[in-house]
Motif scaffolding. Structure first.
Motif, mmCIF file in Angstrom:
data_model
loop_
_atom_site.group_PDB
_atom_site.id
_atom_site.type_symbol
_atom_site.label_atom_id
_atom_site.label_comp_id
_atom_site.label_asym_id
_atom_site.label_seq_id
_atom_site.Cartn_x
_atom_site.Cartn_y
_atom_site.Cartn_z
ATOM 1 N N PHE A 1 0.826 -1.205 0.000
ATOM 2 C CA PHE A 1 0.000 0.000 0.000
ATOM 3 C C PHE A 1 0.862 1.257 0.000
ATOM 4 C CE2 PHE A 1 -2.510 -3.423 1.734
ATOM 5 C CZ PHE A 1 -3.715 -3.304 1.061
ATOM 6 N N GLU A 2 0.311 2.335 -0.533
ATOM 7 C CA GLU A 2 1.065 3.582 -0.651
ATOM 8 C C GLU A 2 1.428 4.165 0.721
ATOM 9 O OE1 GLU A 2 2.177 5.367 -3.610
ATOM 10 O OE2 GLU A 2 1.966 3.245 -4.079
ATOM 11 N N LYS A 3 0.582 3.919 1.694
ATOM 12 C CA LYS A 3 0.847 4.353 3.057
ATOM 13 C C LYS A 3 0.736 3.130 3.959
ATOM 14 C CE LYS A 3 -0.773 9.101 2.369
ATOM 15 N NZ LYS A 3 -1.657 10.185 2.854
ATOM 16 N N GLU A 4 1.881 2.653 4.426
ATOM 17 C CA GLU A 4 1.892 1.434 5.235
ATOM 18 C C GLU A 4 3.097 1.443 6.176
ATOM 19 O OE1 GLU A 4 1.960 -3.464 4.770
ATOM 20 O OE2 GLU A 4 1.673 -2.199 2.992
ATOM 21 N N LYS B 1 -6.049 1.498 2.953
ATOM 22 C CA LYS B 1 -6.510 0.632 1.867
ATOM 23 C C LYS B 1 -7.152 1.428 0.747
ATOM 24 C CE LYS B 1 -8.984 -3.717 1.164
ATOM 25 N NZ LYS B 1 -9.819 -4.754 1.826
ATOM 26 N N GLU B 2 -8.089 2.285 1.111
ATOM 27 C CA GLU B 2 -8.761 3.152 0.150
ATOM 28 C C GLU B 2 -8.873 4.539 0.772
ATOM 29 O OE1 GLU B 2 -12.459 1.264 -0.614
ATOM 30 O OE2 GLU B 2 -11.580 -0.459 -1.644
ATOM 31 N N ARG C 1 -10.628 -1.203 12.833
ATOM 32 C CA ARG C 1 -11.115 -0.386 11.720
ATOM 33 C C ARG C 1 -11.642 0.908 12.319
ATOM 34 N NH1 ARG C 1 -11.906 -2.792 6.680
ATOM 35 N NH2 ARG C 1 -11.357 -5.007 6.632
ATOM 36 N N PHE C 2 -11.239 1.995 11.753
ATOM 37 C CA PHE C 2 -11.533 3.277 12.379
ATOM 38 C C PHE C 2 -12.988 3.682 12.169
ATOM 39 C CE2 PHE C 2 -7.052 3.056 11.785
ATOM 40 C CZ PHE C 2 -6.532 3.636 12.927
ATOM 41 N N PRO C 3 -13.720 3.988 13.255
ATOM 42 C CA PRO C 3 -15.117 4.415 13.133
ATOM 43 C C PRO C 3 -15.220 5.763 12.451
ATOM 44 C CG PRO C 3 -14.354 4.700 15.374
ATOM 45 C CD PRO C 3 -13.264 3.969 14.645
ATOM 46 N N LYS C 4 -16.268 5.924 11.684
ATOM 47 C CA LYS C 4 -16.490 7.186 10.981
ATOM 48 C C LYS C 4 -17.273 8.181 11.822
ATOM 49 C CE LYS C 4 -14.872 5.770 6.889
ATOM 50 N NZ LYS C 4 -14.409 4.424 7.273
ATOM 51 N N ALA D 1 -7.233 8.462 11.890
ATOM 52 C CA ALA D 1 -6.134 7.612 11.418
ATOM 53 C C ALA D 1 -5.100 8.417 10.635
ATOM 54 C CB ALA D 1 -6.684 6.486 10.552
ATOM 55 N N ASN D 2 -5.574 9.370 9.852
ATOM 56 C CA ASN D 2 -4.636 10.171 9.071
ATOM 57 C C ASN D 2 -3.740 11.014 9.980
ATOM 58 O OD1 ASN D 2 -3.813 11.051 6.283
ATOM 59 N ND2 ASN D 2 -4.365 13.043 7.120
#
Length: 202
Positions: free
Chosen positions: A36-39, A60-61, A86-89, A100-101
């Motif tokens: 992945f581009e960011k991993e 992932k996306e 998995r990060f909640p929205k 996450a970012n």
């Protein structure tokens, strides 16, 4: 006047042979290559214990970040536990969702893209002075090394930038050498992971 180099080790360290990362990845069913581009991947090896803990964080996306934490048995050569985050929205009750970012950006601020392995900065742990040995002046270097402990291996990819580095017992070294930039960054990386994912809190 001849000058000699003499090394004094205050604490002698030995390193348990590192587990082959490719072998571990095969058991974890992930590729050796960061896809992945960011991993980022962090492997924590407990030298006197039977386990390795690994964390993998990747995007992932768009805005879809995944963190997986693995526990790996060195004796059994198998995974003993897997946790996925998995990060909640949206907010969950009074709990605000983790960004996450922002976590990723904080890891970048800790220089994960550019940090060297600890073996490359050993000279920063030396305290040289001149002494007399058999009537001759020599340079003596005192070095602090930690016996046993915990080792870390990190792999990171951010677009076209890739880096990998390793270090061990960063907390103990930072107490001894509080001004070494690399040690500060190593500890900052671990601090972020502990705070955000309760990772490595053992």
């Amino acid at each position: 006047m001849k000058v000699f180099l003499f090394l004094i080790i205050l604490l002698f360290s030995f390193h348990v042979k590192a587990q082959d990362i490719s072998e571990i990845n095969k058991v974890l069913e992930i590729s050796d290559t960061l896809k992945f581009e960011k991993e980022i991947r962090i492997y924590k090896d407990y030298s006197i214990a039977d386990r390795i803990t690994a964390l993998r964080m990747y995007k992932k996306e768009k805005d879809d970040w995944i963190v997986t934490i693995y526990s790996y048995s060195k004796t059994l050569k198998q995974v003993t536990k897997i946790d996925e985050i998995r990060f909640p929205k949206e907010n969950i009750g009074k709990l605000k969702p983790k960004d996450a970012n922002l976590i990723w950006l904080n890891l970048l601020l800790a220089n994960v893209e550019f940090l060297p392995s600890m073996t490359s900065i050993q000279y920063k742990f030396e305290k040289p002075f001149i002494d007399i040995e058999k009537g001759e002046q020599i340079i003596v270097k005192k070095k602090f090394l930690v016996i046993d402990g915990v080792g870390y291996q990190i792999y990171v990819k951010n677009g076209k930038l890739k880096n990998s580095f390793s270090f061990d017992n960063p907390e103990a070294y930072l107490k001894r050498y509080p001004t070494v930039d690399e040690l500060i960054s190593y500890n900052e990386i671990l601090s972020i992971l502990k705070k955000e994912f309760n990772f490595f809190n053992d």
